[in-house]
Design a protein around this motif. Structure first.
Motif, mmCIF file in Angstrom:
data_model
loop_
_atom_site.group_PDB
_atom_site.id
_atom_site.type_symbol
_atom_site.label_atom_id
_atom_site.label_comp_id
_atom_site.label_asym_id
_atom_site.label_seq_id
_atom_site.Cartn_x
_atom_site.Cartn_y
_atom_site.Cartn_z
ATOM 1 N N MET A 100 59.018 27.563 9.880
ATOM 2 C CA MET A 100 58.228 28.594 8.756
ATOM 3 C C MET A 100 56.967 29.020 10.087
ATOM 4 N N LEU A 101 56.517 30.320 9.401
ATOM 5 C CA LEU A 101 55.797 31.430 10.319
ATOM 6 C C LEU A 101 54.844 31.361 11.493
ATOM 7 N N GLY A 102 55.328 31.291 12.912
ATOM 8 C CA GLY A 102 54.673 31.130 12.961
ATOM 9 C C GLY A 102 55.026 29.478 14.678
ATOM 10 N N LEU A 136 48.895 28.817 2.219
ATOM 11 C CA LEU A 136 49.371 28.597 0.731
ATOM 12 C C LEU A 136 50.668 29.764 0.923
ATOM 13 N N GLU A 137 50.378 30.511 2.593
ATOM 14 C CA GLU A 137 51.598 31.957 2.462
ATOM 15 C C GLU A 137 52.695 30.584 2.952
ATOM 16 N N GLN A 138 52.542 29.898 3.976
ATOM 17 C CA GLN A 138 53.562 28.375 4.181
ATOM 18 C C GLN A 138 54.306 28.305 2.872
ATOM 19 N N ALA A 139 53.660 28.714 1.433
ATOM 20 C CA ALA A 139 54.498 28.389 0.143
ATOM 21 C C ALA A 139 55.168 29.389 -0.548
ATOM 22 N N ASP A 140 54.378 30.540 -0.410
ATOM 23 C CA ASP A 140 54.639 31.858 -0.752
ATOM 24 C C ASP A 140 56.312 31.275 0.126
ATOM 25 N N LEU A 141 55.894 31.749 1.803
ATOM 26 C CA LEU A 141 57.112 31.132 2.482
ATOM 27 C C LEU A 141 58.513 31.036 1.907
ATOM 28 N N GLN A 142 58.138 29.673 1.040
ATOM 29 C CA GLN A 142 59.675 28.730 1.489
ATOM 30 C C GLN A 142 59.871 29.699 -0.155
ATOM 31 N N GLN A 143 59.291 29.920 -1.253
ATOM 32 C CA GLN A 143 59.396 30.596 -2.277
ATOM 33 C C GLN A 143 59.834 31.429 -2.837
ATOM 34 N N ALA A 144 59.993 33.227 -1.220
ATOM 35 C CA ALA A 144 61.002 33.661 -1.107
ATOM 36 C C ALA A 144 61.721 32.989 -0.179
ATOM 37 N N GLY A 185 71.404 28.977 13.098
ATOM 38 C CA GLY A 185 70.736 29.669 12.339
ATOM 39 C C GLY A 185 70.624 30.944 11.701
ATOM 40 N N LYS A 186 69.819 31.437 10.387
ATOM 41 C CA LYS A 186 70.231 32.815 10.109
ATOM 42 C C LYS A 186 68.873 33.101 9.885
ATOM 43 N N ASP A 187 68.923 34.712 9.669
ATOM 44 C CA ASP A 187 67.427 34.899 9.981
ATOM 45 C C ASP A 187 66.925 36.114 7.918
ATOM 46 N N PHE A 188 65.925 35.839 7.653
ATOM 47 C CA PHE A 188 64.843 36.922 6.977
ATOM 48 C C PHE A 188 63.971 37.553 6.827
ATOM 49 N N GLU A 189 63.969 38.417 5.949
ATOM 50 C CA GLU A 189 61.970 38.886 6.386
ATOM 51 C C GLU A 189 60.981 38.549 5.789
ATOM 52 N N PHE A 190 60.316 37.730 5.876
ATOM 53 C CA PHE A 190 59.210 38.009 4.982
ATOM 54 C C PHE A 190 57.961 38.437 5.032
ATOM 55 N N LEU A 249 68.222 33.300 -1.130
ATOM 56 C CA LEU A 249 68.945 32.449 -1.362
ATOM 57 C C LEU A 249 69.872 32.268 -2.783
ATOM 58 N N GLN A 250 69.340 33.031 -3.859
ATOM 59 C CA GLN A 250 68.728 33.166 -4.992
ATOM 60 C C GLN A 250 69.088 31.979 -5.978
#
Length: 300
Positions: free
Chosen positions: A67-69, A84-92, A15-20, A97-98
């Motif tokens: 996902m968050l949580g 809705l925020e989890q969908a934002d997370l997927q888009q982020a 696994g890797k990490d990114f900030e949301f 990852l470009q």
């Protein structure tokens, strides 16, 4: 195509990490080809996909996050969790990852609702979705049959239940929703519990469960998006699931034009764990019938 288990200890190492939005999110990427976003369910994590991970990575670029949580991602206590925020997370994550081309979705349970939101955003030209396959999940609030633990978490005393939730409680819940011949082993239950318990997860279960009333609020928008018929859809469903089994598929066939559904007899709520080979077969069969890869840019 062979199916090989990826032990949780090995999975975690990759696994890797990114900030949301100030929170640490754990994610995994593998393979090459068209991007395939895998979206896990409640209360588990992306390790749910481990049986399918290697065979799918031979054909596609796989992307998945806790996902968050959930799982090994951050689980802030003072946070209002939202689909809705989890969908934002997927888009982020896709932006991180470009990934700019149209994305295929494979979702389960809670992840089905996130995928429904992304599908609605596709028609709002906020993301480009190439296809979507749903495993067992509450696609329609009127067919969702929550288990007792979910009902109690939704009650005013849910915070107390969450803090007292244990491996024993998880095992009891999972034995109810898996197929009678495909129940998880003690080792698998240990791994599921490790993911739920990580980062003090039980203390926020009563907050995560707010997805159930949120589904009701979004029902018309999400069902309308599924009814549009421009994005290829399939449901692969464990028929024995008491939460969203054959009765949910029956409702899907009533509401969705030209429904493409697969019922797996004797399989419960976690088909990707209980019957990974049939799920893989029916997923690849669905993909093989799709048109040539779309190169549409996200948001175009």
């Amino acid at each position: 195509m062979p199916i090989a288990e990826i032990p949780l200890s090995v999975w975690r190492k990759h696994g890797k990490d990114f900030e949301f939005r100030g929170q640490r999110i754990r994610y995994w990427v593998a393979g090459h080809g068209e991007p395939l976003l895998l979206i896990h369910g409640f209360p588990t994590a992306s390790w749910d996909w481990h049986y399918l991970w290697q065979p799918l990575a031979r054909r596609y670029q796989l992307i998945a996050c806790d996902m968050l949580g959930f799982g090994d991602s951050d689980k802030p206590l003072e946070h209002e969790y939202s689909l809705l925020e989890q969908a934002d997370l997927q888009q982020a994550l896709l932006a991180h990852l470009q990934v700019r081309q149209a994305v295929h979705l494979l979702a389960h349970d809670y992840g089905d609702s996130v995928a429904q939101e992304l599908l609605a955003r596709h028609y709002e030209q906020r993301i480009a979705i190439a296809s979507c396959v749903f495993l067992n999940g509450g696609l329609f609030p009127e067919t969702h049959r929550p288990v007792l633990t979910q009902k109690l978490l939704l009650s005013p005393l849910g915070w107390m239940l969450g803090r007292a939730f244990s491996r024993h409680g998880l095992a009891n819940s999972f034995r109810q929703i898996f197929g009678p011949q495909t129940r998880p082993s003690e080792s698998v239950l240990d791994d599921f519990w490790s993911l739920v318990h990580s980062n003090n997860g039980p203390r926020i279960l009563h907050k995560l469960i707010a997805y159930i009333p949120e589904r009701r609020l979004q029902r018309e928008r999400w069902v309308s998006a599924m009814q549009r018929g421009e994005v290829p859809l399939r449901v692969i469903d464990g028929a024995q699931d008491p939460i969203s089994g054959a009765h949910m598929v029956e409702r899907y066939c009533q509401l969705i034009p030209e429904p493409d559904t697969v019922l797996l007899p004797g399989i419960g709520h976690y088909p990707q764990i209980e019957a990974p080979l049939p799920v893989l077969k029916h997923y690849l069969g669905f993909r093989d019938r799709l048109p040539s890869p779309s190169r549409q840019a996200v948001g175009s």
